[in-house]
Design a protein around this motif. Structure first.
Motif, PDB file in Angstrom:
ATOM      1  N   UNK A   1       0.868  -1.163   0.174  1.00 11.32           N
ATOM      2  CA  UNK A   1      -0.103   0.074   0.071  1.00 11.32           C
ATOM      3  C   UNK A   1       0.822   1.352  -0.089  1.00 11.32           C
ATOM      4  N   UNK A   2       2.122   1.154   0.545  1.00  8.35           N
ATOM      5  CA  UNK A   2       3.047   2.416   0.675  1.00  8.35           C
ATOM      6  C   UNK A   2       3.427   2.810  -0.734  1.00  8.35           C
ATOM      7  N   UNK A   3       3.741   1.618  -1.550  1.00 10.33           N
ATOM      8  CA  UNK A   3       4.237   1.684  -3.034  1.00 10.33           C
ATOM      9  C   UNK A   3       3.199   2.348  -3.940  1.00 10.33           C
ATOM     10  N   UNK A   4       1.917   2.105  -3.678  1.00  9.62           N
ATOM     11  CA  UNK A   4       0.754   2.889  -4.417  1.00  9.62           C
ATOM     12  C   UNK A   4       0.790   4.377  -3.968  1.00  9.62           C
ATOM     13  N   UNK A   5       0.811   4.749  -2.559  1.00  9.58           N
ATOM     14  CA  UNK A   5       0.796   5.791  -2.219  1.00  9.58           C
ATOM     15  C   UNK A   5       1.848   6.777  -2.559  1.00  9.58           C
TER      16      UNK A   5
ATOM     17  N   UNK B   1      -0.868  -5.779  -9.063  1.00  8.93           N
ATOM     18  CA  UNK B   1       0.115  -5.116 -10.020  1.00  8.93           C
ATOM     19  C   UNK B   1      -0.190  -5.259 -11.417  1.00  8.93           C
ATOM     20  N   UNK B   2      -1.481  -5.254 -11.761  1.00 11.32           N
ATOM     21  CA  UNK B   2      -2.005  -5.035 -13.022  1.00 11.32           C
ATOM     22  C   UNK B   2      -1.626  -3.554 -13.540  1.00 11.32           C
ATOM     23  N   UNK B   3      -1.717  -3.300 -14.697  1.00 11.35           N
ATOM     24  CA  UNK B   3      -1.361  -1.779 -15.128  1.00 11.35           C
ATOM     25  C   UNK B   3      -2.836  -1.171 -14.953  1.00 11.35           C
TER      26      UNK B   3
ATOM     27  N   UNK C   1       9.442 -17.116  -9.657  1.00  9.02           N
ATOM     28  CA  UNK C   1       8.873 -16.743  -8.373  1.00  9.02           C
ATOM     29  C   UNK C   1       8.986 -15.349  -8.302  1.00  9.02           C
ATOM     30  N   UNK C   2       7.474 -14.639  -8.797  1.00  5.64           N
ATOM     31  CA  UNK C   2       7.391 -13.093  -8.446  1.00  5.64           C
ATOM     32  C   UNK C   2       7.082 -12.550  -7.297  1.00  5.64           C
ATOM     33  N   UNK C   3       7.252 -11.404  -6.788  1.00  8.27           N
ATOM     34  CA  UNK C   3       7.128 -10.859  -5.813  1.00  8.27           C
ATOM     35  C   UNK C   3       5.859  -9.938  -5.789  1.00  8.27           C
ATOM     36  N   UNK C   4       5.178  -9.500  -4.833  1.00  7.57           N
ATOM     37  CA  UNK C   4       4.153  -8.394  -4.917  1.00  7.57           C
ATOM     38  C   UNK C   4       4.497  -7.230  -3.816  1.00  7.57           C
ATOM     39  N   UNK C   5       5.027  -7.778  -2.655  1.00  2.38           N
ATOM     40  CA  UNK C   5       5.144  -6.650  -1.708  1.00  2.38           C
ATOM     41  C   UNK C   5       6.637  -6.389  -1.746  1.00  2.38           C
ATOM     42  N   UNK C   6       6.703  -4.694  -2.008  1.00  8.49           N
ATOM     43  CA  UNK C   6       8.089  -4.403  -1.754  1.00  8.49           C
ATOM     44  C   UNK C   6       8.855  -4.675  -0.373  1.00  8.49           C
ATOM     45  N   UNK C   7      10.068  -4.973  -0.182  1.00  4.85           N
ATOM     46  CA  UNK C   7      10.829  -5.466   0.955  1.00  4.85           C
ATOM     47  C   UNK C   7      11.505  -6.655   0.745  1.00  4.85           C
TER      48      UNK C   7
ATOM     49  N   UNK D   1      15.250  -6.983  -1.731  1.00  2.82           N
ATOM     50  CA  UNK D   1      15.942  -5.676  -1.725  1.00  2.82           C
ATOM     51  C   UNK D   1      14.990  -4.786  -2.574  1.00  2.82           C
ATOM     52  N   UNK D   2      13.908  -4.960  -2.760  1.00  2.00           N
ATOM     53  CA  UNK D   2      12.919  -4.003  -3.228  1.00  2.00           C
ATOM     54  C   UNK D   2      12.428  -2.922  -2.268  1.00  2.00           C
ATOM     55  N   UNK D   3      11.981  -1.795  -2.778  1.00  2.00           N
ATOM     56  CA  UNK D   3      11.562  -0.651  -1.811  1.00  2.00           C
ATOM     57  C   UNK D   3      10.332   0.098  -2.332  1.00  2.00           C
ATOM     58  N   UNK D   4      10.157  -0.242  -3.706  1.00  2.00           N
ATOM     59  CA  UNK D   4       9.141   0.483  -4.465  1.00  2.00           C
ATOM     60  C   UNK D   4       8.459  -0.322  -5.404  1.00  2.00           C
TER      61      UNK D   4
END
Length: 250
Positions: free
Chosen positions: A30-34, A103-105, A218-224, A227-230
């Motif tokens: 939710x932070x990444x969307x904000x 994470x769809x467009x 294996x894909x990720x959704x949540x940043x974190x 090493x992802x942050x956004x």
């Protein structure tokens, strides 16, 4: 004196979205969307390092932080939300903004603009969404020469939206529970070239026991994670993982 007057006028006319409003979000997603919506100062509840942030239990101190916030942005699947809503009650001044975190467009556009319209940051949001669209265009270009893959894939339900934005038409959408015998039979019969699983709650282990093992990402959704942050980091990570498979195995 003229400069001081200009500064005072600027502060008076400052849009609400750029003022010092307190925005709390439930997790890194939710932070990444904000952030894409143009919100600069965001307080995140669930730690970024959690593999499955929806299970995070909010502390009393964090509950007090939420009660003092102007906005709380959430998705609805968070365990903490029932406790937060009960604690805030019906007469709270905290404005709740519920968004979809897929994470769809299309959903990225809808959720980012919902936040931006609530906080008055539409200009920044639209600028960021143009960059998201450009990124998806580049990613779809990566798939040229691999069109046969688009219809020979099985996808975890929590990655279905992203896969669809890239043009994938899965033979099976599985998860979040372990596959049923019927689903396993479908995979054995269709022999997909690729499995796309979800890092946060993987469910494809039985598929990987096949004699002719498909390619796997294996894909990720949540940043974190990883090493992802956004959200850009998340999409870039997933793109790189798929490109490794495209180059090495398909």
């Amino acid at each position: 004196m003229k400069n001081i007057t200009r500064i005072l006028l600027f502060l008076i006319l400052l849009p609400m979205g750029l003022s010092a409003q307190t925005v709390v979000v439930t997790n890194g997603w939710t932070a990444s969307f904000a952030s894409l919506a143009g919100i600069k100062d965001i307080q995140v509840l669930a730690p970024y390092e959690m593999k499955h942030p929806p299970e995070y239990e909010i502390s009393l101190k964090e509950m007090q932080m939420v009660a003092k916030a102007d906005y709380l942005i959430f998705a609805g699947y968070e365990t903490m939300m029932s406790r937060i809503k009960e604690a805030l009650g019906d007469d709270s001044d905290v404005q709740l903004i519920q968004i979809k975190t897929v994470n769809s467009q299309k959903v990225i556009h809808e959720s980012v603009m919902k936040i931006a319209e609530a906080l008055g940051t539409e200009v920044e949001a639209e600028k960021n969404l143009k960059e998201i669209d450009a990124f998806f265009d580049l990613w779809r270009a990566d798939m040229k020469g691999h069109e046969d893959l688009l219809n020979s894939v099985v996808v975890h339900i929590h990655q279905q939206g992203l896969a669809a934005s890239l043009g994938f038409n899965p033979a099976l959408v599985f998860g979040p529970a372990s596959p049923s015998l019927s689903e396993t039979r479908t995979v054995l019969n269709t022999k997909p070239m690729l499995i796309i699983d979800n890092y946060h709650n993987p469910a494809s282990a039985s598929f990987l026991e096949m004699k002719d093992k498909p390619a796997f990402v294996s894909w990720i959704n949540f940043p974190g994670a990883k090493g992802t942050k956004s959200l850009f980091d998340v999409l870039e990570y997933n793109r790189n993982e798929l490109n490794i498979v495209l180059l090495d195995e398909l």
